[in-house]
Every structure is written in structure tokens, then in C-alpha cells.
Write a protein that holds these residues in place. Structure first.
Motif, short mmCIF file in Angstrom:
data_model
loop_
_atom_site.label_atom_id
_atom_site.label_comp_id
_atom_site.label_asym_id
_atom_site.label_seq_id
_atom_site.Cartn_x
_atom_site.Cartn_y
_atom_site.Cartn_z
N GLU A 191 20.59 11.08 -31.07
CA GLU A 191 19.82 11.99 -31.93
C GLU A 191 18.33 11.95 -31.59
O GLU A 191 17.67 13.00 -31.54
N ALA A 192 17.79 10.74 -31.37
CA ALA A 192 16.35 10.62 -31.09
C ALA A 192 15.98 11.35 -29.80
O ALA A 192 15.00 12.11 -29.76
N PHE A 193 16.78 11.14 -28.75
CA PHE A 193 16.49 11.81 -27.48
C PHE A 193 16.73 13.32 -27.61
O PHE A 193 15.94 14.13 -27.11
N TYR A 194 17.82 13.71 -28.27
CA TYR A 194 18.17 15.12 -28.36
C TYR A 194 17.12 15.91 -29.17
O TYR A 194 16.76 17.03 -28.83
N GLU A 195 16.65 15.29 -30.26
CA GLU A 195 15.63 15.98 -31.07
C GLU A 195 14.34 16.17 -30.27
O GLU A 195 13.67 17.18 -30.38
N LEU A 196 14.01 15.14 -29.46
CA LEU A 196 12.83 15.26 -28.60
C LEU A 196 13.01 16.41 -27.61
O LEU A 196 12.10 17.22 -27.39
N VAL A 197 14.22 16.49 -27.01
CA VAL A 197 14.49 17.57 -26.05
C VAL A 197 14.34 18.93 -26.73
O VAL A 197 13.75 19.86 -26.18
N ARG A 198 14.88 19.04 -27.95
CA ARG A 198 14.76 20.32 -28.68
C ARG A 198 13.30 20.69 -28.88
O ARG A 198 12.91 21.84 -28.71
N GLU A 199 12.48 19.70 -29.23
CA GLU A 199 11.04 19.94 -29.44
C GLU A 199 10.39 20.37 -28.11
O GLU A 199 9.55 21.27 -28.08
N MET A 200 10.78 19.70 -27.01
CA MET A 200 10.21 20.05 -25.70
C MET A 200 10.57 21.50 -25.35
O MET A 200 9.74 22.25 -24.85
N ARG A 201 11.84 21.86 -25.62
CA ARG A 201 12.27 23.23 -25.33
C ARG A 201 11.53 24.24 -26.19
O ARG A 201 11.12 25.30 -25.71
N ARG A 202 11.39 23.91 -27.49
CA ARG A 202 10.67 24.83 -28.40
C ARG A 202 9.27 25.12 -27.88
O ARG A 202 8.82 26.25 -27.83
N ARG A 203 8.58 24.04 -27.47
CA ARG A 203 7.20 24.21 -27.00
C ARG A 203 7.15 25.01 -25.71
O ARG A 203 6.31 25.86 -25.52
N GLU A 204 8.10 24.68 -24.81
CA GLU A 204 8.18 25.40 -23.53
C GLU A 204 8.37 26.89 -23.77
O GLU A 204 7.71 27.73 -23.18
N ARG A 205 9.30 27.22 -24.71
CA ARG A 205 9.57 28.63 -25.01
C ARG A 205 8.38 29.28 -25.69
O ARG A 205 8.07 30.44 -25.45
N GLY A 206 7.70 28.51 -26.56
CA GLY A 206 6.51 29.03 -27.25
C GLY A 206 5.45 29.44 -26.25
O GLY A 206 4.86 30.52 -26.36
N ILE A 207 5.25 28.59 -25.22
CA ILE A 207 4.24 28.90 -24.19
C ILE A 207 4.66 30.15 -23.43
O ILE A 207 3.88 31.05 -23.19
N LYS A 208 5.98 30.23 -23.08
CA LYS A 208 6.46 31.37 -22.32
C LYS A 208 6.32 32.66 -23.14
O LYS A 208 5.85 33.67 -22.64
N ASP A 209 6.70 32.58 -24.43
CA ASP A 209 6.60 33.77 -25.29
C ASP A 209 5.17 34.26 -25.38
O ASP A 209 4.90 35.45 -25.32
N SER A 210 4.21 33.30 -25.51
CA SER A 210 2.82 33.75 -25.65
C SER A 210 2.32 34.33 -24.33
O SER A 210 1.52 35.26 -24.31
#
Ligand SMILES: Nc1nc2c(ncn2[C@@H]2O[C@H](COP(=O)(O)OP(=O)(O)OP(=O)(O)O)[C@@H](O)[C@H]2O)c(=O)[nH]1
Ligand SMILES: [Mg+2]
Length: 249
Positions: free
Chosen positions: A177-196
Motif C-alpha cells: 500500500e505504501a509503495f502503491y500510494e506513492l506511485v499513484r501520487e507520482m502518476r497524478r503529478r506527472e499527469r497534472g504537468i502533462k495536462d497543464s
């Protein structure tokens, strides 16, 4: 140590010239005070077993292929040294990674007291405030030896803008869970940057379109005034071409 997922740092299987593989690989560094459980957490995630003995780490690298939310990726995990005399490389470890796990032991107040220093070092080395970090309070199977409450951990994480979870490398509680939640956060930020970035480029496009359109309107006015002129035919052609160009934008 026999560990099939442990990789040689000089050849850890990540070919930086291979764009497809690189985009699918997430580099995560595990930081924290010595003895907090960084290696135990990493080995539990990658090899599903608990290491009872304590062998201070110098630097190790592990790889694990996972599917998180139906999306496959490779976790390239850098297990770092926590012992003070082995931390000269810490800036370099931080620079080479995109996501971080800061580990303290719930049985050690002094390991918790160092969390802020690790967070500040990450921000300083990467020269940005917003970095995906999971704060992990490990050894939560040792409740009778607890020195740091869950609330303290959660509050500090919230205050410093980090995710938070308590884990036990011994029982495997919340390790994935700890690693997976971190990965989800990394993906969210990556997508946020791409969207902007996408939004920026579409904003630029529509600005260009507006500028050209207003100029075409001016040209059309000139066209109507020069309808009898000799050069009018090529002038009209040019305007038609510009009109077509706009429709492509
Ligand atoms: N009971 C219990 N013991 C743990 C847990 N995690 C780690 N340990 C023990 O704590 C000791 C230190 O664990 P390590 O994983 O080697 O700690 P580390 O953070 O990698 O230490 P350094 O490499 O020196 O920075 C070992 O004896 C582990 O067996 C846990 O969740 N519960
Ligand atoms: Mg270690």
C-alpha cells in the motif's frame, strides 16, 4: 544476500537510451535514519520475506514489476544508507529519483525527529517544494515499544505535504500500500504537468487563431474595396488560403 530482485547498481537493467522502458520505470528512493527498516520494507515488497538480522546498508538497488490500477510499471528502488558515516552520497541518491519514501521507526523518537531534515534535504537538492513523498512509520507490530503516536506521524506528514502510512515489514502490513500510494501520487503529478502543458499549447493555438482571424477580416474589407483592381484575383486566392489554414488550427 540472495535476492533475485536485487540489481547490480552498475547494470540495473534500466537502459537510459530506451525511451519506452524509461517512461515505464519509476525511480523511488528509500531514505531515513539507520535501523528504521528501509531494507526490510524494500525486501518485503520485492521478495516477500522478512530479514531478521541487521546488516547496515551502504547502497542497494532493487527492481520490481507491478501492475497498479491496471497500469504496469517497473519500480526501480534505491535502498540507501541511514548510518551517519555512510550518507555522503545522499544528495546524489536524491537527485537520481522522482519519488521518495522517508522511513522512521515508531519505536524510535530520534528517527522521527530526523524526518524534517530528510524532507528539507530533498527539497533543497531537487530545488522544488512539491515532491511526491510517502512518510512511513515502520515497526508498528512493536506496539508495546511505541514512542511515536500515529497522530504525530499523520500531523507531521500533513504539515510537510507528504502522504502517510504506518507499516510493519515483519507482518507485511501496508508494505504494498505504501509503495502503491506513492506511485499513484507520482502518476497524478506527472499527469497534472502533462495536462497543464497540453492546456498551454491549446491556449497558444487559439490565440494565434484569433490573431490570424482578425487580420483576415481586415484583408476581406480591403478585398471588397479593391474588387475592380487588376491584382484582385491573386489577392483573393491568398485570403482563401489563409482561411483554409485557419480551419486546420
Ligand atoms: N519487529 C520489527 N522489526 C523490524 C521491522 N523492520 C525492520 N526491523 C528490524 O530492524 C532492524 C533494522 O532493519 P533494516 O531494514 O536493516 O534497517 P535500515 O533502515 O535498512 O538500516 P540502515 O541500512 O542501517 O539504514 C533489523 O533487525 C530488522 O529485522 C518491523 O517492521 N518490525
Ligand atoms: Mg538498510
Amino acid at each position: 544476500m540472495s535476492n533475485s530482485n536485487k540489481s547490480n547498481n552498475n547494470n540495473n537493467g534500466t537502459n537510459s537510451s530506451n525511451g519506452a522502458q524509461r517512461s515505464n520505470t519509476l525511480k523511488i528512493s528509500v531514505l531515513g535514519d539507520g535501523g528504521g527498516g528501509k531494507t526490510s520494507i524494500t525486501i518485503q515488497l520485492c521478495s516477500n520475506h522478512f530479514v531478521e538480522y541487521y546488516d547496515p546498508t551502504i547502497e542497494d538497488s532493487y527492481r520490481k514489476q507491478v501492475v497498479i490500477d491496471e497500469e504496469a510499471c517497473i519500480l526501480d528502488i534505491l535502498d540507501t544508507a541511514g548510518q551517519e558515516e555512510l550518507t555522503a552520497m545522499r544528495d546524489q541518491w536524491i537527485r537520481s529519483c522522482e519519488g521518495f519514501i522517508i522511513v522512521y521507526s515508531i519505536t524510535s523518537r530520534s528517527s522521527f525527529d530526523q524526518v524534517t531534515l530528510f524532507k528539507e534535504q530533498i527539497n533543497r537538492v531537487l530545488d522544488r517544494e512539491s515532491v511526491p513523498i510517502m512518510l512511513v512509520g515502520n515497526k508498528c507490530d512493536l506496539e508495546h515499544l511505541r514512542e511515536v503516536s500515529t497522530e504525530e506521524g499523520r500531523d507531521l506528514a500533513k504539515c510537510l505535504g507528504m502522504l502517510f502510512m504506518e507499516t510493519s515489514a515483519r507482518t507485511r502490513l501496508n508494505i504494498e500500500e505504501a509503495f502503491y500510494e506513492l506511485v499513484r501520487e507520482m502518476r497524478r503529478r506527472e499527469r497534472g504537468i502533462k495536462d497543464s502543458k497540453d492546456k498551454d499549447s491549446s491556449d497558444k493555438k487559439s490565440k494565434i487563431k484569433n490573431i490570424i482571424s482578425s487580420n483576415v477580416q481586415k484583408l476581406n474589407k480591403i478585398k471588397s474595396k479593391t474588387i475592380h483592381s487588376v491584382k484582385n484575383t491573386s489577392f483573393c486566392k491568398t485570403i482563401t488560403q489563409i482561411d483554409r489554414f485557419i480551419s486546420f488550427l
